[in-house]
Write a protein that holds these residues in place. Structure first.
Motif, PDB file in Angstrom:
ATOM      1  N   PRO A 251       0.872  -1.231   0.030  1.00 44.96           N
ATOM      2  CA  PRO A 251       0.035   0.031   0.110  1.00 44.96           C
ATOM      3  C   PRO A 251       0.867   0.996   0.034  1.00 44.96           C
ATOM      4  CG  PRO A 251       0.119  -0.944   2.227  1.00 44.96           C
ATOM      5  CD  PRO A 251       0.678  -1.826   1.404  1.00 44.96           C
ATOM      6  N   GLY A 252       0.375   2.216  -0.692  1.00 48.44           N
ATOM      7  CA  GLY A 252       1.046   3.657  -0.385  1.00 48.44           C
ATOM      8  C   GLY A 252       0.380   4.518   0.800  1.00 48.44           C
ATOM      9  N   ALA A 253       1.073   5.371   0.907  1.00 51.89           N
ATOM     10  CA  ALA A 253       0.749   6.231   2.097  1.00 51.89           C
ATOM     11  C   ALA A 253      -0.853   6.792   2.064  1.00 51.89           C
ATOM     12  CB  ALA A 253       1.685   7.390   2.275  1.00 51.89           C
ATOM     13  N   GLU A 254      -1.446   6.898   0.826  1.00 54.34           N
ATOM     14  CA  GLU A 254      -2.783   7.435   0.798  1.00 54.34           C
ATOM     15  C   GLU A 254      -3.781   6.236   0.712  1.00 54.34           C
ATOM     16  OE1 GLU A 254      -1.528   6.025  -3.013  1.00 54.34           O
ATOM     17  OE2 GLU A 254      -0.594   7.060  -1.626  1.00 54.34           O
ATOM     18  N   VAL A 255      -3.317   4.921   0.833  1.00 50.18           N
ATOM     19  CA  VAL A 255      -4.114   3.918   0.777  1.00 50.18           C
ATOM     20  C   VAL A 255      -4.708   3.557   2.258  1.00 50.18           C
ATOM     21  CG1 VAL A 255      -4.799   1.620   0.273  1.00 50.18           C
ATOM     22  CG2 VAL A 255      -3.345   3.066  -1.166  1.00 50.18           C
ATOM     23  N   THR A 256      -5.979   3.633   2.514  1.00 53.12           N
ATOM     24  CA  THR A 256      -6.566   3.620   3.988  1.00 53.12           C
ATOM     25  C   THR A 256      -6.703   1.772   4.159  1.00 53.12           C
ATOM     26  OG1 THR A 256      -8.888   3.478   3.438  1.00 53.12           O
ATOM     27  CG2 THR A 256      -7.774   5.579   3.696  1.00 53.12           C
ATOM     28  N   THR A 257      -6.761   1.747   5.522  1.00 50.00           N
ATOM     29  CA  THR A 257      -6.985   0.151   5.796  1.00 50.00           C
ATOM     30  C   THR A 257      -8.304  -0.475   5.123  1.00 50.00           C
ATOM     31  OG1 THR A 257      -5.702   0.633   7.965  1.00 50.00           O
ATOM     32  CG2 THR A 257      -6.998  -1.324   7.908  1.00 50.00           C
ATOM     33  N   ASP A 258      -9.503   0.729   5.241  1.00 52.19           N
ATOM     34  CA  ASP A 258     -10.682   0.217   4.635  1.00 52.19           C
ATOM     35  C   ASP A 258     -10.433   0.106   3.058  1.00 52.19           C
ATOM     36  OD1 ASP A 258     -12.330   0.192   6.737  1.00 52.19           O
ATOM     37  OD2 ASP A 258     -12.936   2.165   6.715  1.00 52.19           O
ATOM     38  N   ASP A 259      -9.820   0.924   2.441  1.00 50.95           N
ATOM     39  CA  ASP A 259      -9.612   0.534   1.256  1.00 50.95           C
ATOM     40  C   ASP A 259      -9.001  -0.724   0.743  1.00 50.95           C
ATOM     41  OD1 ASP A 259     -10.616   2.874   0.369  1.00 50.95           O
ATOM     42  OD2 ASP A 259      -8.704   4.089   0.278  1.00 50.95           O
ATOM     43  N   ARG A 260      -8.089  -1.340   1.605  1.00 52.84           N
ATOM     44  CA  ARG A 260      -7.053  -2.500   1.233  1.00 52.84           C
ATOM     45  C   ARG A 260      -8.084  -3.853   1.467  1.00 52.84           C
ATOM     46  NH1 ARG A 260      -1.721  -2.670   4.592  1.00 52.84           N
ATOM     47  NH2 ARG A 260      -1.290  -4.262   3.140  1.00 52.84           N
ATOM     48  N   ALA A 261      -9.042  -3.591   2.538  1.00 49.55           N
ATOM     49  CA  ALA A 261      -9.912  -4.531   3.082  1.00 49.55           C
ATOM     50  C   ALA A 261     -10.926  -4.844   1.932  1.00 49.55           C
ATOM     51  CB  ALA A 261     -10.525  -4.321   4.303  1.00 49.55           C
ATOM     52  N   TYR A 262     -11.496  -3.662   1.610  1.00 47.84           N
ATOM     53  CA  TYR A 262     -12.198  -3.602   0.217  1.00 47.84           C
ATOM     54  C   TYR A 262     -11.828  -4.342  -1.061  1.00 47.84           C
ATOM     55  CZ  TYR A 262     -15.433  -1.504  -3.265  1.00 47.84           C
ATOM     56  OH  TYR A 262     -16.449  -1.075  -4.493  1.00 47.84           O
ATOM     57  N   ILE A 263     -10.776  -3.781  -1.337  1.00 50.38           N
ATOM     58  CA  ILE A 263     -10.121  -4.442  -2.490  1.00 50.38           C
ATOM     59  C   ILE A 263     -10.013  -5.837  -2.214  1.00 50.38           C
ATOM     60  CG2 ILE A 263      -8.106  -4.451  -4.106  1.00 50.38           C
ATOM     61  CD1 ILE A 263      -9.998  -1.973  -4.395  1.00 50.38           C
ATOM     62  N   ARG A 264      -9.538  -6.356  -1.312  1.00 52.76           N
ATOM     63  CA  ARG A 264      -9.231  -7.862  -0.963  1.00 52.76           C
ATOM     64  C   ARG A 264     -10.399  -8.498  -1.136  1.00 52.76           C
ATOM     65  NH1 ARG A 264      -9.415 -11.973   2.103  1.00 52.76           N
ATOM     66  NH2 ARG A 264     -10.913 -11.253   3.289  1.00 52.76           N
ATOM     67  N   GLN A 265     -11.458  -8.151  -0.584  1.00 48.49           N
ATOM     68  CA  GLN A 265     -12.954  -8.840  -0.492  1.00 48.49           C
ATOM     69  C   GLN A 265     -13.318  -8.896  -2.048  1.00 48.49           C
ATOM     70  OE1 GLN A 265     -16.273  -8.102  -0.843  1.00 48.49           O
ATOM     71  NE2 GLN A 265     -15.808  -5.882  -1.350  1.00 48.49           N
ATOM     72  N   LEU A 266     -13.036  -7.722  -2.796  1.00 49.56           N
ATOM     73  CA  LEU A 266     -13.635  -7.569  -4.185  1.00 49.56           C
ATOM     74  C   LEU A 266     -13.012  -8.570  -5.257  1.00 49.56           C
ATOM     75  CD1 LEU A 266     -15.621  -5.600  -5.605  1.00 49.56           C
ATOM     76  CD2 LEU A 266     -13.710  -4.145  -6.166  1.00 49.56           C
ATOM     77  N   VAL A 267     -11.580  -8.729  -4.967  1.00 49.32           N
ATOM     78  CA  VAL A 267     -10.781  -9.426  -5.829  1.00 49.32           C
ATOM     79  C   VAL A 267     -11.256 -10.895  -5.603  1.00 49.32           C
ATOM     80  CG1 VAL A 267      -8.368 -10.118  -6.521  1.00 49.32           C
ATOM     81  CG2 VAL A 267      -8.806  -7.555  -6.179  1.00 49.32           C
TER      82      VAL A 267
END
Length: 1128
Positions: free
Chosen positions: A953-969
């Motif tokens: 993750p980059g500095a601008e990527v939030t924890t929620d964004d990462r969890a959202y992308i993980r379940q999406l993929v």
């Protein structure tokens, strides 16, 4: 340069090549190089183990005389003469072995100059003291030796399944493409080595290895030291980033004026004094570049000259791999479209590899399932588990049971066998399919999965023709097609009772945040018209789906919308700890019958809560209430939750804010992806048992713990949609489009899926009719006798990825399954497979349709089996492989540190490619990177996965964004992961305005951008319109209705609709791209050199990322190093 195409025009290699902005390039002669902030590459294993900082002793040669060069080099330029002193093998390529490697003896001095004593020199020109003379510099270079390396080990003998081709970082004497062939013999072409004029290979063509012509100079080259910095080298200043380059031997200089713009010709003449076998190679490893070595002075104050003739310094190209010389995803996609897009794909051929997911093609079902339903990582499975372990290629299938089909293709036929139900094998329960063998004149059939002999029911009997096939085979879908449906009998229903039609319950957050943002008003207004488009079966006039409504904040409000009421009635449940449904009659209603009452309710909800000040919400009780309502109505269904904030109110499932970026890159980082309470797993299990699917629409302004809130949607087969900082004016179109599609799409409820394979050991015993029967089935002769005969063994499904729940090891349970969801299945060997019989897969999905009908959808797929690794590598599909590897990695972050997951992916990829190099490629130099034809894009795609926000993750990527992308993929199909990890970049102003075809994409790199053009980038979730600063004024006026570039609003999400050809073309292209994706892609206009450009560049995945991810070229070098390490 792609292997299937001739080389594009490029500048002569003697000229500076284009480079990525911000990359450090080597400089020479005391001229300082550009510096960049150091970017660590810890994930790429850091510096080479065992690297020598102090050069080992070796043989050095004295400087050449200042007179004429020796006769043997009279034809060569003076610079070449100066550099002819160097032996080969001076620089180690890749990690050193555990045994310290020394330079081999036998290097001969250039000309007749006497041997000079060994002089230890810095690895890059780092002069000190007063400016030296040309002869002194030459003498210093002549004595320089770096980590002497032995010649690479010879490749295995007796192998060579195809024309060997390679990727090397230079045209080196006696090595690589140009040095390993005798004089007078032409070097191999870059397309298919050794086959001049070969046609572009088909995906089903004989095994080929991709070859990439390395950079070669267009004139006299500097010595080997003109390459980039190695690990442990540096200028006199602070450490700098390592430049892009590929590990391989340095190029031999060509005569002045030679341009490598096409396939290479014969090798240049070599000097008789040179000894073969010593490759001068660059180091392609990753890791932070070290500072200057001890005891070396500062850089030269002035630029020295080289060779015997003093003069101004020659401009030198950076020593890096030309991006045009490595596999291009764009070219591979275009080649597949041109070669395979015009003819229908016929599924009747066993083990046939389908066209790429990026190719538009029609499918003709002739016995195997369409690739729209099932795609495999390989269509030729190893016969043994040992062979599979050796290759390390995952054996997996991405299954999309309810996939949408284009209008030109027919939906699966529905077969009704009446009360007797579908015909199945008595032993393994596999369903009748085209691969079952009918015997004894049609009175019995032999199962193709377990070889059990079954009786044919009298009502299903039919005679056989002279080939042994039933005469009605082509009249029955289950005997002639790969995909079809059976109507299920009551035996397939819960409690032996046919199900009721499903219901939709809309559960709306009416807290302060939802009201203030305008969400509630927008949603209620949309539902008035959207309820007319509920899913329906076939030509039904109206939908059988019933609807209900709930609003909530800290308490829940249920609404009675019975058709006999004049106004809706609200009932409040404040005891959220013990949730119940206060009414049954009137809660779930038919839309057409209760139209007036529903419309009145939707008008009143925004007004009732307009003045609310309640900011706290609950979440788990809301799902519990919806599930209880469906249970009371004895039906399956779906909950549509519209939620805005972290549920902090006192209730079951209460959450706390645990967002902590300090955990990133630590062993505790995995906790950020795990739910913080077990409440939601238990709740999801109850929902699955009831057939209650949950779709969640999130509208957060801050952290809401997506990792926990998405557990129930994930385990019930639902979807999660996220609209951060929702604003009606900016996000209305995206939200409403997603909502409309989510409500209208066809869904299967209360579903169970099982994948059967031709697996296990089956034993046939003598029966009363066995002596009369001996028949060949699936290529194996079954002889029935008193002794048991081992007839079938194979593979079985062992692991599953997707949005579902599993209560056992075989059944995938889904409360709901729509046409956008996939289930990825991994297979392992139970025992040996047969090349003659192949392998069979059968996916059976039992579900309830939107009309309440219980159905079985069957997909069958026949695969080949192989005993040669070459056949395995020839029939792999990289897109599906990346889909599996991404899902495997994204699940891995739940239990392992992210770095461990990344390293696992890199290691597996290296093992796959190393196995091919060792067992399938023809003998070649170890300095060459050889890739299988079907896997030549594996490194670039894998690098995209490694650089994704979940894993890096980059500095601008939030924890929620990462969890959202993980379940999406986790639930994406192959086409979606393809564009998500490698976005498409389309130039809009290079093709004629009148052209109706889609623009040809370009590679996702900043190098491909021109400031005079406009580009559209899509990744399946977003659209970016990048506008160059030098775009013509007329283009700006036609698209944005403003007169200049400076007047364009950065961040604009809606283009003005203008009556001109360019505007119509761009609008049409955007609409076309959105129609292909399952989620609405929001448009973002990005101006060159604007602050939003950093977000846009994040998706240029071939470049180095701000978060430390490697560029494509760098990663290719790293993979080469890893492969060489494995082979050593």
């Amino acid at each position: 340069m792609n292997v299937n195409q001739s080389a594009p025009p490029v500048p002569p290699y003697g000229q500076p090549q284009p480079v990525y902005a911000g990359y450090h390039q080597s400089s020479y002669g005391g001229q300082p190089g550009s510096t960049a902030p150091p970017t660590p590459y810890e994930a790429y294993n850091g510096p080479i183990p065992g690297y020598q900082q102090t050069p080992p002793p070796g043989v050095s040669r004295g400087p050449p005389s200042s007179g004429a060069p020796p006769a043997s080099t009279a034809q060569a330029p003076s610079v070449q003469g100066a550099y002819g002193q160097f032996g080969q093998g001076d620089i180690q390529n890749g990690p050193s072995s555990t045994v310290q490697m020394q330079r081999l003896p036998g290097s001969q001095p250039f000309g007749s100059a006497p041997l000079a004593p060994v002089v230890s020199q810095p690895t890059v020109l780092q002069p000190y003291g007063p400016p030296p003379t040309s002869a002194q510099v030459t003498a210093q270079l002549a004595g320089m030796q770096i980590s002497g390396a032995v010649a690479p080990a010879p490749p295995p003998s007796g192998l060579g399944y195809g024309p060997p081709t390679s990727l090397a970082s230079g045209s080196f004497p006696n090595s690589g493409l140009y040095g390993s062939y005798p004089q007078g013999q032409a070097a191999p072409l870059s397309q298919t080595q050794g086959h001049s004029g070969a046609q572009p290979p088909q995906r089903s063509a004989p095994l080929q290895a991709s070859s990439f012509t390395p950079p070669a100079s267009g004139g006299p080259r500097m010595p080997s030291m003109t390459g980039p910095l190695l690990l442990g080298q540096g200028f006199g200043g602070p450490p700098v980033n390592q430049p892009n380059h590929v590990s391989s031997p340095p190029p031999q200089a060509l005569h002045p004026g030679t341009q490598m713009t096409g396939p290479p010709g014969p090798p240049p003449p070599m000097h008789s004094s040179q000894q073969p076998g010593y490759q001068l190679q660059q180091n392609g490893s990753f890791g932070p570049a070290r500072g200057p070595q001890p005891n070396y002075g500062s850089p030269y104050p002035v630029a020295p000259t080289f060779g015997s003739q003093p003069g101004p310094p020659q401009p030198l190209p950076p020593k890096r791999l030309d991006p045009d010389a490595i596999p291009s995803p764009i070219q591979v996609i275009e080649d597949d479209r041109n070669n395979r897009g015009s003819e229908p794909f016929v599924t009747g051929v066993r083990g046939q590899v389908p066209p790429l997911v990026t190719t538009n093609f029609l499918v003709k079902d002739q016995g195997s399932a369409s690739p729209r339903y099932i795609r495999c990582t390989s269509y030729n499975i190893p016969c043994t588990s040992d062979m599979a372990k050796q290759a390390q290629v995952p054996l997996a299938a991405v299954i999309k049971p309810l996939a949408r089909l284009p209008p030109e293709e027919a939906s699966p036929y529905v077969v009704d066998h009446g009360e007797s139900g579908p015909l199945r094998c008595n032993r393994c329960k596999a369903y009748m399919c085209p691969y079952m063998q009918f015997v004894e004149g049609g009175r019995r059939f032999q199962c193709c999965f377990c070889s059990c002999i079954n009786d044919v029911p009298p009502q299903y009997f039919q005679h056989l023709d002279h080939t042994g096939k039933r005469v009605d085979a082509y009249d029955r879908p289950e005997l002639s097609l790969g995909s079809y449906e059976f109507l299920a009998t009551v035996d397939y229903c819960k409690n032996n009772k046919f199900p009721s039609p499903p219901a939709f319950i809309f559960m709306i957050d009416v807290s302060y945040n939802a009201i203030r943002s305008g969400l509630v008003g927008l949603l209620c207004e949309e539902l008035k018209s959207l309820l007319d488009f509920l899913p329906r079966e076939g030509g039904a006039e109206e939908s059988a789906v019933r609807v209900g409504f709930v609003t909530y904040n800290k308490v829940l409000h249920f609404y009675n919308v019975k058709s006999s009421l004049a106004q809706p009635q609200m009932m409040v449940v404040s005891d959220v700890a013990d949730m119940f449904v206060p009414l049954l009659d009137g809660f779930l209603v038919n839309v057409n019958e209760s139209r007036a009452v529903i419309t009145s309710l939707l008008d009143q909800i925004p007004e009732m809560f307009a003045d609310t000040r309640e900011t706290e919400t609950v979440f788990a009780p809301v799902i519990q209430a919806g599930m209880e309502a469906l249970k009371a109505a004895e039906c399956a269904g779906k909950l549509f939750l519209f939620h805005t904030s972290l549920p902090i109110a006192e209730a079951p499932g209460k959450l706390k804010n645990r967002d902590d970026r300090k955990l990133i890159n630590t062993d505790k980082e995995k906790t950020l992806f795990q739910p913080q309470t077990g409440t939601y797993q238990s709740l999801a299990k109850e929902c699955v048992a009831q057939g209650c699917c949950v779709d969640l629409f999130l509208f957060p302004n801050q952290y809401v713990d997506v990792a926990t809130l998405s557990v129930v949607p994930q385990l019930t087969g639902g979807s999660v949609y996220k609209y951060t900082c929702f604003q009606v004016e900016n996000d209305q179109e995206r939200f409403l489009s997603d909502l409309r599609w989510d409500v209208q799409k066809v869904v299967g409820f209360d579903a169970v899926m099982r994948v059967r394979t031709s697996t296990g050991q089956s034993w046939l015993e003598k029966s009363r009719w066995g002596a009369k029967f001996g028949r060949e089935a699936s290529g194996t002769c079954y002889t029935f006798s008193s002794d048991p005969v081992h007839v079938v063994s194979g593979i079985r499904a062992v692991d599953f990825f997707g949005a579902f729940y599993m209560s056992n090891t075989t059944d995938v349970e889904l409360a709901g399954l729509d046409g956008d969801k996939t289930v990825t299945v991994e297979f392992k060997h139970d025992d040996r497979l047969s090349e003659e019989s192949g392998a069979l897969l059968q996916c059976a999905l039992l579900y309830t349709s939107c009309a309440g009908q219980r159905r079985l959808r069957i997909h069958n797929l026949a695969l080949n089996c192989c005993t040669q690794l070459a056949d395995l590598y020839r029939n792999c599909e990289t897109d599906t492989l990346i889909n599996y590897m991404a899902k495997f990695a994204y699940r891995g972050v739940l239990n392992s540190p992210v770095k461990t997951v990344r390293d696992t992916l890199i290691t597996q990829c290296a093992q796959i490619l190393a196995c091919y190099r060792k067992n399938c490629a023809s003998p070649s130099s170890a300095g060459q990177l050889i890739l299988p034809e079907c896997m030549k894009l594996l490194p670039v795609y894998l690098n995209c996965v490694l650089k994704s926000d979940v894993l890096q993750p980059g500095a601008e990527v939030t924890t929620d964004d990462r969890a959202y992308i993980r379940q999406l993929v986790t639930s994406m199909d192959v086409a979606e992961t393809n564009v998500f990890f490698y976005p498409r970049l389309l130039p809009l102003t290079k093709s004629p305005i009148e052209s109706t075809t889609e623009p040809l994409a370009v590679r996702a790199s900043e190098e491909r951008l021109s400031n005079g053009d406009i580009y559209l980038l899509e990744n399946g979730l977003n659209l970016f319109l990048w506008v160059g600063a030098s775009v013509q004024q007329g283009v700006v006026q036609s698209l944005f209705s403003v007169s200049s570039f400076s007047q364009i609003t950065s961040g604009l999400s809606i283009l003005p609709v203008l009556d001109n050809p360019l505007s119509k073309k761009v609008q049409g292209l955007i609409d076309s791209l959105r129609a292909r994706r399952s989620r609405y892609m929001k448009l973002i206009v990005v101006k060159q050199e604007d602050k939003l450009e950093m977000l846009f560049k994040h998706f240029l995945v071939e470049d180095k990322s701000l978060s430390g991810g490697a560029s494509y070229v760098d990663f290719l070098c790293h993979m080469h190093k890893e492969i060489r390490q494995l082979l050593s």
